[in-house]
Design a protein around this motif. Sequence first.
Motif, PDB file in Angstrom:
ATOM      1  N   GLY A  93      11.296 -16.423   4.748  1.00 59.12           N
ATOM      2  CA  GLY A  93      10.030 -16.561   5.617  1.00 59.12           C
ATOM      3  C   GLY A  93       9.491 -15.043   5.721  1.00 59.12           C
ATOM      4  O   GLY A  93       8.539 -14.826   6.225  1.00 59.12           O
ATOM      5  N   ARG A  95       9.435 -12.472   3.508  1.00 60.83           N
ATOM      6  CA  ARG A  95       8.836 -12.114   2.386  1.00 60.83           C
ATOM      7  C   ARG A  95       9.144 -10.599   2.179  1.00 60.83           C
ATOM      8  O   ARG A  95       8.161  -9.903   1.960  1.00 60.83           O
ATOM      9  CB  ARG A  95       7.538 -12.364   2.447  1.00 60.83           C
TER      10      ARG A  95
ATOM     11  N   GLY B  93      -1.679  -5.193   8.932  1.00 60.50           N
ATOM     12  CA  GLY B  93      -0.416  -5.082   8.582  1.00 60.50           C
ATOM     13  C   GLY B  93       0.318  -6.573   8.707  1.00 60.50           C
ATOM     14  O   GLY B  93       1.360  -6.673   8.268  1.00 60.50           O
ATOM     15  N   ALA B  94      -0.599  -7.609   9.111  1.00 63.23           N
ATOM     16  CA  ALA B  94       0.163  -8.866   9.107  1.00 63.23           C
ATOM     17  C   ALA B  94      -0.241  -9.563   7.666  1.00 63.23           C
ATOM     18  O   ALA B  94       0.759 -10.650   7.453  1.00 63.23           O
ATOM     19  CB  ALA B  94      -0.716  -9.890  10.184  1.00 63.23           C
ATOM     20  N   ARG B  95      -0.928  -9.246   6.962  1.00 64.01           N
ATOM     21  CA  ARG B  95      -1.171  -9.609   5.455  1.00 64.01           C
ATOM     22  C   ARG B  95      -1.171 -11.287   5.581  1.00 64.01           C
ATOM     23  O   ARG B  95      -0.730 -11.981   4.712  1.00 64.01           O
ATOM     24  CB  ARG B  95       0.193  -9.550   4.923  1.00 64.01           C
ATOM     25  N   SER B 119       4.370 -18.515   0.385  1.00 66.86           N
ATOM     26  CA  SER B 119       3.440 -18.138   1.411  1.00 66.86           C
ATOM     27  C   SER B 119       3.733 -17.010   1.807  1.00 66.86           C
ATOM     28  O   SER B 119       4.463 -16.114   1.410  1.00 66.86           O
ATOM     29  CB  SER B 119       3.275 -19.295   2.117  1.00 66.86           C
ATOM     30  N   VAL B 120       2.769 -16.581   2.751  1.00 63.33           N
ATOM     31  CA  VAL B 120       2.902 -15.252   3.460  1.00 63.33           C
ATOM     32  C   VAL B 120       3.960 -15.698   4.571  1.00 63.33           C
ATOM     33  O   VAL B 120       4.451 -16.416   4.816  1.00 63.33           O
ATOM     34  CB  VAL B 120       1.642 -15.029   4.099  1.00 63.33           C
ATOM     35  N   SER B 121       4.313 -14.334   5.181  1.00 67.93           N
ATOM     36  CA  SER B 121       5.439 -14.209   6.049  1.00 67.93           C
ATOM     37  C   SER B 121       5.203 -15.376   7.222  1.00 67.93           C
ATOM     38  O   SER B 121       3.960 -15.332   7.642  1.00 67.93           O
ATOM     39  CB  SER B 121       5.654 -12.967   6.801  1.00 67.93           C
ATOM     40  N   TYR B 122       6.406 -15.987   7.601  1.00 64.79           N
ATOM     41  CA  TYR B 122       6.334 -16.964   8.626  1.00 64.79           C
ATOM     42  C   TYR B 122       5.858 -16.532   9.896  1.00 64.79           C
ATOM     43  O   TYR B 122       5.072 -16.994  10.632  1.00 64.79           O
ATOM     44  CB  TYR B 122       7.666 -17.721   8.596  1.00 64.79           C
ATOM     45  N   ILE B 123       6.551 -15.197  10.321  1.00 60.06           N
ATOM     46  CA  ILE B 123       6.387 -14.913  11.621  1.00 60.06           C
ATOM     47  C   ILE B 123       4.749 -14.519  11.762  1.00 60.06           C
ATOM     48  O   ILE B 123       4.415 -14.507  12.906  1.00 60.06           O
ATOM     49  CB  ILE B 123       7.513 -13.543  11.759  1.00 60.06           C
ATOM     50  N   ASP B 124       4.230 -13.843  10.703  1.00 62.43           N
ATOM     51  CA  ASP B 124       2.926 -13.276  10.957  1.00 62.43           C
ATOM     52  C   ASP B 124       2.080 -14.531  10.887  1.00 62.43           C
ATOM     53  O   ASP B 124       0.856 -14.445  11.343  1.00 62.43           O
ATOM     54  CB  ASP B 124       2.616 -12.512   9.554  1.00 62.43           C
TER      55      ASP B 124
END
Lengths: 248, 248
Positions: A93, A95, B93-95, B119-124
Motif C-alpha cells: 500500500g 507504493r 506530495g500525496a499523489r 492504486s495510489v498509496s493507501y495511507i494517502d
Amino acid sequence: LPDISKIEKLITNKTKAFILNTPGNPTGRVYTKREMDDIAYLAKKHNLFIISDEVYRDFIYDGEEFLSFAARKDVEDRVILIESTSKRFSACGARVGFLATKNKEAYEALLKMAQTRLSVSYIDQVGAVELFKLDKNYLHNQLAEYEVRRDTICDELLKIEGVVLQKPKGAFHILVKLPIADSEDFIQFLLNEFNYEGETVLITPGADFYFNESLSKNMVRISYVLKAEDLKRAALLLRIALDEYMKK
Amino acid sequence: LPDISKIEKLITNKTKAFILNTPGNPTGRVYTKREMDDIAYLAKKHNLFIISDEVYRDFIYDGEEFLSFAARKDVEDRVILIESTSKRFSACGARVGFLATKNKEAYEALLKMAQTRLSVSYIDQVGAVELFKLDKNYLHNQLAEYEVRRDTICDELLKIEGVVLQKPKGAFHILVKLPIADSEDFIQFLLNEFNYEGETVLITPGADFYFNESLSKNMVRISYVLKAEDLKRAALLLRIALDEYMKK
C-alpha cells in the motif's frame, strides 16, 4: 536461463541492458551462481547494464544464501538494483520502490529523472525510511512464516489430481499447471459461477506472464500470501472447483 | 476555444470524448458559459463524453462563480470530472487524484480499472479523505491568498519592458511572452550561468504546452505558488537576468 550462446546471439548493437528478476515472479526461480556468472560475463563482454530486479531478495527458502548481482565485484559498475518496500515489508500500500547503483553516471541520470518526474508520495517515502529501522528479527520471522506457507500450499496442491508444479526456491508465487485447457476460462468460472459455502478463490492466468500465450494456457499463478490455514482452505476450494468445472 | 464549427469539423467516428481543462494550465483561462454550451451541444449531438479536468476549480478570481461541467443537467450522463488533492489542498506530495461521474456504465468500468490496476498509496487515500473535512474557511482563505499572489506577480512582471501577459482568471499559472527569442535557452542560462546574490529563478518553457513549438518559443509559464514577498523577489531576479541575458 537459456544457454549462454543462445543469449549471446540475441545481443545486437541496440542492446543496452539485461533485465533480470531473481527470485522470480511467477515461478519463484532463483538464479544459480553459474547463471549469474554467464550474465556477468556477457554484460562485460558487450558492455551492458544489468538491471537486477531483486524485490523478492528476502524470500529465499531452504536456508539458501541469496546471491545478489549488486554484491558482485566484477560488474559493480554496471548493476542497477531494483528494490521495493512492497515485498520486503509487506507494505504494498505504500507504493514505494527504489534502486541502487554504484555507477555514478547512471546514478546522476536516474536522480535527475526522479527530480524531474513527479515522485511517489512524500509521506510514504518518510514511512519507508522508518521501515528500514525495524528489528532484524522482523525479516527472520517473516521468512519462517513464508516457508511454512510455501510448504503448505505445495503439499495441498499436489493432492489434486493432474496438478504439476515445481516447488519455488524464492519469492511467494508458484506457477502451477492445472488439468484444464484454458485457465482464463476457468478463472472466469471461479469468479462468476463457482461458490462453495459462499467462498471462491482468486488466481492469476499464467498467460499474463508469457510472450507465447499458448505455452501457458493451462497454467495459473498462485500467490501464497495468506496464513497457512487459509491456504489449506483455498486449495480445498480449488479442488472442488476443478471437479465442478470438469463436469460442465 | 475555437469556433464551434471548427471544432465540429474535427470530430470523426473515432472521436469518443472531449478532454478539457478549466481553469486551465498554463494560461489560467476559464471557459465561459457560452463555450461550455458549445461543448455540451457537440457532446450531445455526436454522443461524446466530456472528460473535464477541473483540478483548479477552487482557484477562480475576481469573485466569479465557477461553472463546472459536472453541475450541468444537460450532459450529466456524459461528464467525467477529474479532481486532485494536489491543487485543492496544496497536497501534491500525496499523489492522490480522483474522478466523479454520474454515468453508471463509465463508473463501473472505471471502478474495475482502479481495482485491477495498482492504486495510489493507501495511507494517502485515508489522508485525502480527512482533507475534505477541513473547515470551509480553509479554501476561502487560500483563495484570498492566491488572488494577492496573482495580482503581485502580474504587477511586477508588467514592470519589465517587453513582457506581454493576460491576467489569469483562474488556476495559479501565467503564460508570459518574454522579450527573447528562445525561452529554453534563457532557462538554461538562468539555471547554469545566472545568479544574483546567490539566487536565481525557475520557470517552465512555454513550448512544453504547445503542439506547435514555434508559436511558443518566446513564452514561459510562471507558477505563482510562492508568498507575495518571494514573488516580488523572483520578478526582480527575472528582470536582472533578462538584462544580463540580452547583453550577452
